[in-house]
Design an enzyme around this catalytic site. Sequence first.
Site, PDB file in Angstrom:
ATOM      1  N   ASP A  97       0.776  -1.384  -0.040  1.00 13.75           N
ATOM      2  CA  ASP A  97      -0.478  -0.504   0.245  1.00 13.75           C
ATOM      3  C   ASP A  97       1.136   2.004  -0.125  1.00 13.75           C
ATOM      4  OD1 ASP A  97       1.069  -0.036   2.847  1.00 13.75           O
ATOM      5  OD2 ASP A  97      -0.578  -1.040   3.842  1.00 13.75           O
ATOM      6  N   GLU A 119      -0.225  -8.819  -0.922  1.00 12.92           N
ATOM      7  CA  GLU A 119      -0.662  -8.372   0.037  1.00 12.92           C
ATOM      8  C   GLU A 119      -2.117  -7.210  -0.324  1.00 12.92           C
ATOM      9  OE1 GLU A 119      -0.099  -5.178   3.114  1.00 12.92           O
ATOM     10  OE2 GLU A 119       1.633  -7.279   3.905  1.00 12.92           O
ATOM     11  N   GLU A 133      -2.181   5.348   2.451  1.00 13.54           N
ATOM     12  CA  GLU A 133      -2.314   3.962   1.880  1.00 13.54           C
ATOM     13  C   GLU A 133      -3.351   3.105   1.953  1.00 13.54           C
ATOM     14  OE1 GLU A 133      -0.698   5.213   4.934  1.00 13.54           O
ATOM     15  OE2 GLU A 133       0.651   5.215   4.470  1.00 13.54           O
ATOM     16  N   HIS A 210       5.675   5.988  12.840  1.00 16.28           N
ATOM     17  CA  HIS A 210       5.757   6.795  11.952  1.00 16.28           C
ATOM     18  C   HIS A 210       4.777   6.907  10.879  1.00 16.28           C
ATOM     19  CE1 HIS A 210       5.184   4.384   8.868  1.00 16.28           C
ATOM     20  NE2 HIS A 210       4.941   3.604   9.101  1.00 16.28           N
ATOM     21  N   ARG A 212       2.028   8.464   8.678  1.00 14.71           N
ATOM     22  CA  ARG A 212       2.064  10.289   8.324  1.00 14.71           C
ATOM     23  C   ARG A 212       0.141  10.494   9.018  1.00 14.71           C
ATOM     24  NH1 ARG A 212       5.078  10.126   3.082  1.00 14.71           N
ATOM     25  NH2 ARG A 212       5.446  11.756   2.351  1.00 14.71           N
ATOM     26  N   HIS A 243      12.796   6.053  13.164  1.00 19.24           N
ATOM     27  CA  HIS A 243      12.241   6.252  12.212  1.00 19.24           C
ATOM     28  C   HIS A 243      13.363   7.123  11.067  1.00 19.24           C
ATOM     29  CE1 HIS A 243      10.017   6.248   7.556  1.00 19.24           C
ATOM     30  NE2 HIS A 243       9.587   5.278   7.900  1.00 19.24           N
TER      31      HIS A 243
END
Length: 371
Positions: A97, A119, A133, A210, A212, A243
Amino acid sequence: MTMKVLTVFGTRPEAIKMAPLVKKLKEERTIESVLCVTAQHREMLDQVLELFGLIPDYDLNIMKPNQSISMITANVLLGLEEVFQKEKPDIVLVHGDTTTTFAAALAAFYHQISIGHVEAGLRTYDKYSPYPEEMNRVMTGHLADLHFSPTKRNRENLLREGIKEERIFITGNTVIDALLEIADKPYQFEDKTLAGIDFEHKRVITVTCHRRENLGENMEHIFSAVRRIGDEFDDVEIIYPVHLNPKVRETAGRILAGADNIHLIEPLQYQPFVNLQAKSYLIITDSGGMQEEAPSLGKPVLVVRKETERPEAVEAGTVKLAGVEQEMIYEMTKELLTDQAAYSKMAHAANPYGDGHACERIIEILRNWKR
Ligand code: UD1
Ligand code: UDP
């Protein structure tokens, strides 16, 4: 006749989950396997390529500091043009994604090349969470010709969206293939911080964060809860491989630095990281992949998000949604540190994501695929 399969990925989690597949594709006599990395991530991708011994045939090297989603999309689309023209693959394989995933699927569609989505079928049904995603996987799903779904539920999600039944295959998640390959090898920590942790007498909490949609206020809440736990429990050591996103690093440094039992370290290679998860008491994360790994490892996970596209892990009992509010995250973590019964209820191995043979199934489907 040989079939040419071009695999495209660009970030750490895609690389971890596609590495075992690319390695197996290389062994197939009837398949010519070509690997193109976008390098949407640079250092974090290279760590994985090195561990699995993968040498890409093409490297678009697109990463820029603080890149926007539009920049990634445009650079992947343009970068793949030449690769597709030169290689003329029969099928392009993408994973999951990320924006690399969606842009590579779009590029393949523009070149009228078939697409296999590994996936496939994870959904939250919330357009902005996880962002971007959720829409990346919806859009990739509608461009793809073959859908490799980890679970039955993922397949049902696709059927509801009108994807043809005969194009969806339940394979398990390739992350379990990767996990089992790496977890089986004996390993001793080389990282100085990890080598210095007394795993026998301390309870280790591994943290990653991490997403967004969590940048900014949510992340401040999450890190403040973690800080309170660190301050309150002196038998706890908190390990956070931060990250490389500069926005994450700024917030983590501001809220978490300076405590003796909170260790902000660099992103770990997959092998030490799997071993760290296995030795942890519990995990706090907003990662997707870790929700799949932790049930196999029998480690309780508090997911610091409002929703999850991985309800199988919640049903298996090892994963709980803790939300993004400081108080709730603090209380739920405290409960697992102080209530042995609550902890034991979550700390057991379960296997909703597969048996470690997902890659073999995907290759078998590709072999029998009639274009
Ligand atoms: C990306 C994916 C996300 C995935 C995550 C896994 C998108 C939009 N986001 O998010 O779906 O869950 O990867 O980690 O596709 N950076 C480095 N070195 C690296 C990696 C990142 O310096 O090796 C820094 C760069 O400044 C970069 C920034 O981090 O601009 C953000 O990277 P990006 O790939 O845009 O977003 P992630 O948050 O990593
Ligand atoms: N991981 C790793 N090193 C780290 C942190 C995570 O190898 O320092 C692994 C983790 O085991 C999982 C994957 O990276 O397999 C998760 O990646 P990330 O959190 O970047 O993305 P997401 O899972 O959210 O897509």
